[in-house]
Motif scaffolding. Structure first.
Motif, PDB file in Angstrom:
ATOM      1  N   GLY A  49       0.824  -1.209   0.000  1.00 36.84           N
ATOM      2  CA  GLY A  49       0.000   0.000   0.000  1.00 36.84           C
ATOM      3  C   GLY A  49       0.854   1.254   0.000  1.00 36.84           C
ATOM      4  O   GLY A  49       0.555   2.230  -0.690  1.00 36.84           O
ATOM      5  N   LEU A  50       1.937   1.220   0.761  1.00 33.31           N
ATOM      6  CA  LEU A  50       2.801   2.405   0.849  1.00 33.31           C
ATOM      7  C   LEU A  50       3.372   2.771  -0.517  1.00 33.31           C
ATOM      8  O   LEU A  50       3.261   3.922  -0.965  1.00 33.31           O
ATOM      9  CB  LEU A  50       3.919   2.142   1.868  1.00 33.31           C
ATOM     10  N   VAL A  51       3.941   1.795  -1.216  1.00 30.66           N
ATOM     11  CA  VAL A  51       4.573   2.125  -2.506  1.00 30.66           C
ATOM     12  C   VAL A  51       3.533   2.492  -3.568  1.00 30.66           C
ATOM     13  O   VAL A  51       3.833   3.203  -4.524  1.00 30.66           O
ATOM     14  CB  VAL A  51       5.484   0.983  -3.035  1.00 30.66           C
ATOM     15  N   ASN A  52       2.294   2.031  -3.382  1.00 34.55           N
ATOM     16  CA  ASN A  52       1.218   2.371  -4.327  1.00 34.55           C
ATOM     17  C   ASN A  52       0.390   3.577  -3.872  1.00 34.55           C
ATOM     18  O   ASN A  52      -0.694   3.819  -4.407  1.00 34.55           O
ATOM     19  CB  ASN A  52       0.289   1.168  -4.515  1.00 34.55           C
ATOM     20  N   ASP A  53       0.882   4.304  -2.874  1.00 36.32           N
ATOM     21  CA  ASP A  53       0.156   5.464  -2.340  1.00 36.32           C
ATOM     22  C   ASP A  53      -1.240   5.107  -1.880  1.00 36.32           C
ATOM     23  O   ASP A  53      -2.161   5.927  -1.941  1.00 36.32           O
ATOM     24  CB  ASP A  53       0.090   6.585  -3.391  1.00 36.32           C
ATOM     25  N   ASP A  54      -1.413   3.882  -1.415  1.00 40.46           N
ATOM     26  CA  ASP A  54      -2.720   3.451  -0.904  1.00 40.46           C
ATOM     27  C   ASP A  54      -2.659   3.544   0.621  1.00 40.46           C
ATOM     28  O   ASP A  54      -2.376   2.572   1.317  1.00 40.46           O
ATOM     29  CB  ASP A  54      -3.000   2.015  -1.381  1.00 40.46           C
ATOM     30  N   LEU A  55      -2.909   4.756   1.107  1.00 38.59           N
ATOM     31  CA  LEU A  55      -2.785   5.029   2.542  1.00 38.59           C
ATOM     32  C   LEU A  55      -4.139   5.430   3.103  1.00 38.59           C
ATOM     33  O   LEU A  55      -5.005   5.919   2.378  1.00 38.59           O
ATOM     34  CB  LEU A  55      -1.780   6.166   2.771  1.00 38.59           C
ATOM     35  N   ILE A  56      -4.314   5.230   4.391  1.00 38.50           N
ATOM     36  CA  ILE A  56      -5.523   5.669   5.069  1.00 38.50           C
ATOM     37  C   ILE A  56      -5.089   6.643   6.162  1.00 38.50           C
ATOM     38  O   ILE A  56      -4.119   6.398   6.877  1.00 38.50           O
ATOM     39  CB  ILE A  56      -6.318   4.463   5.627  1.00 38.50           C
ATOM     40  N   ASP A  57      -5.772   7.780   6.224  1.00 40.30           N
ATOM     41  CA  ASP A  57      -5.403   8.798   7.203  1.00 40.30           C
ATOM     42  C   ASP A  57      -6.062   8.476   8.539  1.00 40.30           C
ATOM     43  O   ASP A  57      -7.284   8.473   8.655  1.00 40.30           O
ATOM     44  CB  ASP A  57      -5.854  10.175   6.699  1.00 40.30           C
ATOM     45  N   LEU A  58      -5.238   8.165   9.531  1.00 37.68           N
ATOM     46  CA  LEU A  58      -5.743   7.770  10.853  1.00 37.68           C
ATOM     47  C   LEU A  58      -5.623   8.901  11.867  1.00 37.68           C
ATOM     48  O   LEU A  58      -5.907   8.697  13.057  1.00 37.68           O
ATOM     49  CB  LEU A  58      -4.943   6.559  11.356  1.00 37.68           C
ATOM     50  N   THR A  59      -5.193  10.076  11.392  1.00 32.38           N
ATOM     51  CA  THR A  59      -4.889  11.169  12.324  1.00 32.38           C
ATOM     52  C   THR A  59      -6.078  11.485  13.217  1.00 32.38           C
ATOM     53  O   THR A  59      -5.918  11.706  14.419  1.00 32.38           O
ATOM     54  CB  THR A  59      -4.477  12.442  11.542  1.00 32.38           C
ATOM     55  N   ASP A  60      -7.252  11.510  12.623  1.00 34.21           N
ATOM     56  CA  ASP A  60      -8.426  11.922  13.395  1.00 34.21           C
ATOM     57  C   ASP A  60      -9.432  10.796  13.615  1.00 34.21           C
ATOM     58  O   ASP A  60     -10.596  11.060  13.943  1.00 34.21           O
ATOM     59  CB  ASP A  60      -9.106  13.105  12.684  1.00 34.21           C
ATOM     60  N   THR A  61      -9.018   9.571  13.428  1.00 33.50           N
ATOM     61  CA  THR A  61      -9.946   8.451  13.672  1.00 33.50           C
ATOM     62  C   THR A  61     -10.384   8.489  15.139  1.00 33.50           C
ATOM     63  O   THR A  61      -9.538   8.579  16.034  1.00 33.50           O
ATOM     64  CB  THR A  61      -9.251   7.118  13.350  1.00 33.50           C
ATOM     65  N   PRO A  62     -11.695   8.436  15.372  1.00 32.67           N
ATOM     66  CA  PRO A  62     -12.174   8.566  16.765  1.00 32.67           C
ATOM     67  C   PRO A  62     -11.584   7.498  17.685  1.00 32.67           C
ATOM     68  O   PRO A  62     -11.462   6.323  17.303  1.00 32.67           O
ATOM     69  CB  PRO A  62     -13.694   8.376  16.629  1.00 32.67           C
ATOM     70  N   GLN A  63     -11.234   7.921  18.882  1.00 38.63           N
ATOM     71  CA  GLN A  63     -10.628   7.005  19.850  1.00 38.63           C
ATOM     72  C   GLN A  63     -11.539   5.814  20.150  1.00 38.63           C
ATOM     73  O   GLN A  63     -11.064   4.690  20.320  1.00 38.63           O
ATOM     74  CB  GLN A  63     -10.303   7.770  21.152  1.00 38.63           C
ATOM     75  N   ALA A  64     -12.841   6.055  20.202  1.00 38.20           N
ATOM     76  CA  ALA A  64     -13.765   4.964  20.539  1.00 38.20           C
ATOM     77  C   ALA A  64     -13.698   3.862  19.481  1.00 38.20           C
ATOM     78  O   ALA A  64     -13.735   2.668  19.807  1.00 38.20           O
ATOM     79  CB  ALA A  64     -15.193   5.496  20.659  1.00 38.20           C
ATOM     80  N   LEU A  65     -13.594   4.267  18.211  1.00 38.67           N
ATOM     81  CA  LEU A  65     -13.469   3.263  17.147  1.00 38.67           C
ATOM     82  C   LEU A  65     -12.128   2.532  17.273  1.00 38.67           C
ATOM     83  O   LEU A  65     -12.059   1.305  17.171  1.00 38.67           O
ATOM     84  CB  LEU A  65     -13.606   3.915  15.762  1.00 38.67           C
TER      85      LEU A  65
END
Lengths: 402, 402
Positions: A49-65
């Motif tokens: 995923g990293l080399v294919n730019d397939d990333l998910i932004d977890l910066t603001d993922t809710p703590q409860a989730l």
């Protein structure tokens, strides 16, 4: 060099475990509130995923989730069996540059720690400052430097629970029962079957580890002797058993598919258990004109994903991730996390552990085997192993007999 | 004739379940305090123990131990696969006379209820007054007259939990995953895999029941289509799938061992899953020159002995045993116990059930199949099945995704 600003990326690699998401969330725990890290990315299916730019932004993922994900088995980001070579690692470093990544966390086993080590070298060669941390994970428990690795205690809990219940089933309809357990080169997980015993004579009656050469003739004799003596026989066999020449018994039977690491595919097939069951049916003395009742189960992928994780494993997996993130704040260091036991194993001892940073090269691409003091003869484990393993798995179901 | 004085004997037959000891203890619950019953015997390994005078006296077994045994899986008395013919049943009646047994309880499936029916006939023919009660038990859920049978809800709980966790594993390392589920002639247990879905498009993507003829070519097409569309494919297959001619697919692959009931041995072998996996590897379009990742697990005996039973199943198993004992007090009647649902299945409905006595001949040697309204097309189940099954298994682990 001191604290560098940039983004962080986290990946989960290799075979997932029941607690691998605990480590993912642990890294996020440790990065949140750390001002130098701007964004936290997850790699979709690890370095692929990293080399294919397939990333998910977890910066603001809710703590409860995140807290719920931490309790769920299998790699929430997705995993891969890709084994990055030097050129692949170069592309990883390029991707890190592209996404302004300065903190690289990779949760996985010995192959993953080696990937982490090579990425670290490539970044150094390129003069690109990149903190590289490996977070340990493997149900095989075969990482150097670690008392045990996150993922193992939960898989061991499944195996011990399964052997305890299956032994009652086997006692109910007596016969010979083979259970094939995961573990390519190290027998820890197969050895955990012994936790199901209430007393030393209890099932499993025979335990075959990859750490001890497997002799087919001796196996037949062992089973015949136990069946004659006990009237039944429950057997734990590692998928990774090897003959005297170091040849995998399972690999000879299974079609021969290999992954990118050159590992022959052992799980996801019942061939090893079936063939050993056939051998016993052919070789053992018939009872009333019929071969003895021989059955084989291959526990398969449920061992690594069963959602009733060991409480200690859950806690340590998360702690290991958090520890890696906190170490990465502290300057120009890279490394892996090792779990050290701080109590002496033994009956009645309270269990405690701590995390330490170790060099990537101390873990990378190395395999830890069962220590000799854990192995008893050619088909059993010692009390020292039981003392070592018992506190890790948590309380097991109480199974009562009349 | 009214209440006759004498001893009682209890047996557990056929494949054990996670709650079969609940029924054993339930019978004892119902017999204790019933003055006409002097002694309560358990048959060691069912009727085989009875005819060999291998009995265990349970009259004074402490209640605390019984309560623990009730929560433990597998037949605490031992089971057998013996199928008593008329002559064997005659020996059973002789053994009952020898031990002054007037109350005969047999916990088992359809073969066991048939044994109970024949023993009842032999006793009548001999003019020996013997109350004969069958208590239902089978993970296959294939007894007539019953909404469901004790043992099924707990096995369904295991299967649903396993599919949920394994689906996360499969999503993490995408590929094709076959899981083989118990169930010789009825697909209820395989169908329970659908409880793992969070939404109708979720895994398991394909479900093959023994109630629908299995067509190998159509199977390959189904998998290819799903894999193309979803990028992965988790498949539930019953060990009992049959072709258009009613031939068992598994029996053709597995050595052909049969039990005394003429049933081909299906469990305790990975051959069905392995062969279907090989078929897919051969037939599906290669990805990057390699066949797609195909794995097969056969859940095996853990399905019927996993010690995390459904709470409703635990309660009903014990209640069924107690009900049989209480009915046996009430005069010259014999029979089996049937569980009737007293609530309408549906989302949000509270679940309730009651026990009823039914004639042995209504159950004996008959097989109940999945009703047509539970089957959707050739590879799925309906919402009606989910509404039927969901309340039985209890709460399942919450598995969170990012």
């Amino acid at each position: 060099m001191s604290i560098i600003e940039g983004n962080a990326v986290i990946g989960q690699s290799g075979g997932p475990t029941a607690v691998i998401n605990g480590s993912l969330v642990g890294v996020i725990d440790g990065l949140r509130g750390f001002g130098a890290v701007k964004k936290i990315f997850g790699m979709r299916h690890a370095v692929r995923g990293l080399v294919n730019d397939d990333l998910i932004d977890l910066t603001d993922t809710p703590q409860a989730l995140l807290d719920r994900v931490a309790l769920s088995p299998s790699a929430a980001l997705g995993s891969t069996r890709d084994k990055p070579d030097a050129e692949y690692c170069q592309r990883i470093v390029e991707a890190c540059k592209r996404h302004d990544v300065r903190y690289f966390f990779y949760i996985g086993g010995n192959d993953s720690s080696d990937a982490c080590r090579i990425v670290n070298e490539r970044a150094n060669d390129a003069g690109y400052e990149l903190r590289c941390f490996h977070v340990p994970k493997t149900v095989d428990n075969d990482l150097m430097e670690n008392d045990h690795t996150p993922g193992f205690p939960s898989a061991a809990r499944f195996v011990a629970t399964a052997f305890g219940a299956d032994s009652l089933d086997n006692a109910s309809l007596p016969g010979i029962k083979i259970n094939i357990v995961m573990g390519r080169h190290a027998g820890f997980l197969t050895a955990a079957s012994a936790l199901a015993r209430r007393d030393p004579a209890d099932a499993p009656h025979l335990i075959y580890l990859p750490d001890v050469p497997f002799d087919t003739e001796r196996f037949v004799q062992d089973v015949a002797e136990t069946y004659e003596r006990v009237g039944r026989c429950q057997i734990a066999i590692s998928e990774g058993i090897e003959d005297e020449q170091g040849q995998s018994i399972g690999a000879k039977l299974i079609a021969g598919e290999t992954d990118d690491h050159g590992n022959v595919q052992l799980s996801g097939s019942g061939a090893l258990g079936d063939s050993l069951a056939e051998l016993l049916k052919t070789r053992l003395t018939p009872v009333g004109g019929k071969p003895p009742r021989v059955r084989a189960d291959t526990f398969g992928y449920l061992q690594r994903c069963w959602p009733d994780a060991s409480p200690i494993d859950r806690a340590e997996a998360r702690q290991a991730g958090r520890f890696a993130a906190e170490r990465a704040h502290s300057g120009d260091i890279d490394g892996s996390v090792a779990i050290r036991r701080t109590s002496t194993p033994g009956p009645g001892e309270d269990y405690s552990s701590k995390m330490e940073r170790v060099e990537l090269s101390a873990i990378a691409a190395k395999t830890r085997h069962m220590p000799a003091e854990f192995i008893k003869g050619h088909n059993d484990v010692t009390d020292a192993f039981l003392d070592y393993c018992r506190p890790l798995v948590g309380e097991l179901p109480t199974l009562a007999r009349l």
